[in-house]
Design a protein around this motif. Structure first.
Motif, short mmCIF file in Angstrom:
data_model
loop_
_atom_site.label_atom_id
_atom_site.label_comp_id
_atom_site.label_asym_id
_atom_site.label_seq_id
_atom_site.Cartn_x
_atom_site.Cartn_y
_atom_site.Cartn_z
N ILE A 126 40.22 -7.90 0.14
CA ILE A 126 41.75 -7.64 0.55
C ILE A 126 41.81 -5.84 0.38
O ILE A 126 41.36 -5.32 -0.55
N ALA A 127 42.47 -5.32 1.40
CA ALA A 127 42.67 -3.88 1.35
C ALA A 127 43.83 -3.81 0.83
O ALA A 127 44.84 -4.50 0.84
N ALA A 128 44.06 -2.62 0.12
CA ALA A 128 45.40 -2.07 -0.35
C ALA A 128 45.33 -0.69 -0.38
O ALA A 128 44.26 0.00 -0.53
N GLN A 129 46.60 -0.04 -0.21
CA GLN A 129 46.39 1.58 -0.54
C GLN A 129 46.08 1.90 -1.96
O GLN A 129 46.65 1.10 -2.93
N ALA A 130 45.11 2.84 -1.78
CA ALA A 130 44.66 3.29 -3.49
C ALA A 130 45.98 3.81 -4.18
O ALA A 130 46.90 4.38 -3.68
N SER A 131 45.70 3.44 -5.50
CA SER A 131 46.66 4.11 -6.57
C SER A 131 48.07 3.39 -6.35
O SER A 131 49.05 3.92 -6.39
N THR A 132 48.16 2.09 -5.93
CA THR A 132 49.52 1.32 -5.66
C THR A 132 49.63 0.03 -6.67
O THR A 132 48.54 -0.10 -7.35
N ILE A 133 50.85 -0.26 -6.79
CA ILE A 133 50.73 -1.46 -7.69
C ILE A 133 50.26 -2.71 -7.01
O ILE A 133 49.62 -3.69 -7.88
N GLN A 134 49.94 -2.78 -5.78
CA GLN A 134 49.36 -3.68 -5.05
C GLN A 134 47.80 -3.75 -5.46
O GLN A 134 47.18 -4.78 -5.56
N ALA A 135 47.41 -2.40 -5.30
CA ALA A 135 45.84 -2.27 -5.61
C ALA A 135 45.66 -2.75 -7.04
O ALA A 135 44.68 -3.58 -7.39
N SER A 136 46.57 -2.60 -8.01
CA SER A 136 46.21 -2.90 -9.26
C SER A 136 46.37 -4.40 -9.45
O SER A 136 45.65 -5.21 -10.35
N HIS A 137 47.20 -5.10 -8.74
CA HIS A 137 47.49 -6.43 -8.97
C HIS A 137 46.33 -7.17 -8.34
O HIS A 137 45.63 -8.34 -8.90
N ALA A 139 43.25 -6.22 -8.34
CA ALA A 139 42.20 -5.90 -9.00
C ALA A 139 42.20 -7.17 -10.17
O ALA A 139 41.16 -7.35 -10.86
N THR A 140 43.28 -7.72 -10.25
CA THR A 140 43.20 -8.66 -11.58
C THR A 140 43.16 -10.17 -10.92
O THR A 140 43.00 -11.07 -11.65
N THR A 141 43.00 -10.31 -9.56
CA THR A 141 42.67 -11.70 -9.12
C THR A 141 41.17 -11.92 -8.78
O THR A 141 40.27 -10.85 -9.16
N GLY A 142 40.65 -12.85 -8.20
CA GLY A 142 39.35 -13.15 -8.06
C GLY A 142 38.88 -12.52 -6.71
O GLY A 142 37.82 -12.58 -6.32
N ALA A 143 39.90 -11.76 -5.99
CA ALA A 143 39.42 -11.27 -4.64
C ALA A 143 38.62 -9.93 -4.92
O ALA A 143 39.02 -9.39 -5.90
N THR A 144 38.00 -9.52 -3.80
CA THR A 144 37.45 -8.24 -3.78
C THR A 144 38.44 -7.14 -3.21
O THR A 144 38.93 -7.27 -1.95
N LEU A 145 38.65 -6.25 -4.08
CA LEU A 145 39.52 -5.10 -3.77
C LEU A 145 38.93 -3.95 -2.77
O LEU A 145 37.92 -3.64 -3.40
N VAL A 146 39.27 -3.50 -1.60
CA VAL A 146 38.99 -2.48 -0.94
C VAL A 146 40.18 -1.42 -1.00
O VAL A 146 41.22 -1.80 -0.10
N GLU A 147 40.05 -0.15 -1.38
CA GLU A 147 41.08 0.64 -1.34
C GLU A 147 40.99 1.85 -0.16
O GLU A 147 40.04 2.03 0.00
N PHE A 148 42.19 1.92 0.38
CA PHE A 148 42.12 3.03 1.32
C PHE A 148 43.22 4.09 1.07
O PHE A 148 44.21 3.82 0.48
N SER A 149 43.13 5.22 1.72
CA SER A 149 44.20 6.33 1.55
C SER A 149 45.51 5.94 2.02
O SER A 149 46.24 6.49 1.39
N THR A 150 45.56 5.20 3.09
CA THR A 150 47.01 5.24 3.70
C THR A 150 47.05 3.72 3.97
O THR A 150 46.16 2.99 4.28
#
Length: 238
Positions: A126-137, A139-150
């Protein structure tokens, strides 16, 4: 709009005991329809109109400054501008480092978008913008987080098959669903305490002025008018 930052506690220098005659409004300029750069190279969008209206009501002279999202709080603290109006969700963690006005956008849903049905959101990439509440969320699930700048980078990653889905503010994702062939997947997720203007904790007078102006726009209906203009008839209003 979004967002969580914060390895910036070390930067909590008081970069302004009092605000200047001209208030510099810091925004990202890359998160439509909240804020973006128009064809004339000017900051535009929902937050530009809200910010300009608030400055008029508060009798402040304001100018607009753009800053990348991942350094938007450190550069507030270091004095590069006086206020953040950039789709920033009010969270307890951020509130330890900066102060917030009352919200000018009610708590709203985050959502997943995909290019095809059947994505396993619980264990996918799952992609999310870096440093967002979505990225933090994520990170608490079983999914793999990939962060992007925008946000645009997260959308491109789904199109290119780098990730399975994007997780972001539902209102920011809606245009991609309407115009670019994406689809919503799964349940909405409520995160954050609404969106407010971020300020240095020392700028109590400026906070009071913005709070009073936001309350005035809620009372006269002008804030609801802008919410509907940019986010549609189904948007949550005051």
């Amino acid at each position: 709009m979004k967002k969580l930052v914060l390895s910036t506690a070390l930067l909590a220098l008081s970069a302004g005991a009092a605000f200047a005659d001209t208030v510099r409004m810091g925004t990202e300029g890359a998160y439509p329809p909240y804020n973006f750069i128009d064809d004339n190279g000017e900051v535009a969008g929902f937050e530009r109109e809200v910010g300009d209206a608030l400055c008029t009501i508060a009798e402040l002279t304001c100018e607009w400054v753009t800053n990348e999202w991942d350094t938007i709080i450190p550069n507030l603290l270091s004095g590069n501008y006086d206020a953040i109006i950039a789709g920033m969700s009010i969270t307890d963690e951020r509130d330890e480092v900066i102060d917030f006005t009352t919200d000018y956008y009610p708590p709203t849903a985050s959502a997943y978008v995909v290019m095809s049905e059947g994505v396993d959101l619980s264990s996918g990439v799952i992609a999310a913008q870096a440093s967002t509440i979505q990225a933090s969320h994520i990170a608490t699930t079983g999914a793999t987080l990939v962060e992007f700048s925008t946000l645009d980078d997260t959308i491109a990653a789904v199109k290119n098959g780098e990730v399975d889905a994007v997780f972001a503010d539902k209102d920011a994702l809606a245009p991609f669903v309407a115009e670019q062939g994406f689809m919503f997947e799964g349940e909405n997720v409520l995160l954050g305490g609404g969106i407010g203007i971020g300020l240095r904790e020392s700028d109590t007078e400026l906070k009071a002025k913005f709070d009073a102006a936001i309350d005035a726009m809620k009372a006269d209906g002008s804030l609801n008018t802008l919410l509907v203009k940019y986010f549609g008839e189904d948007v949550i209003t005051y």
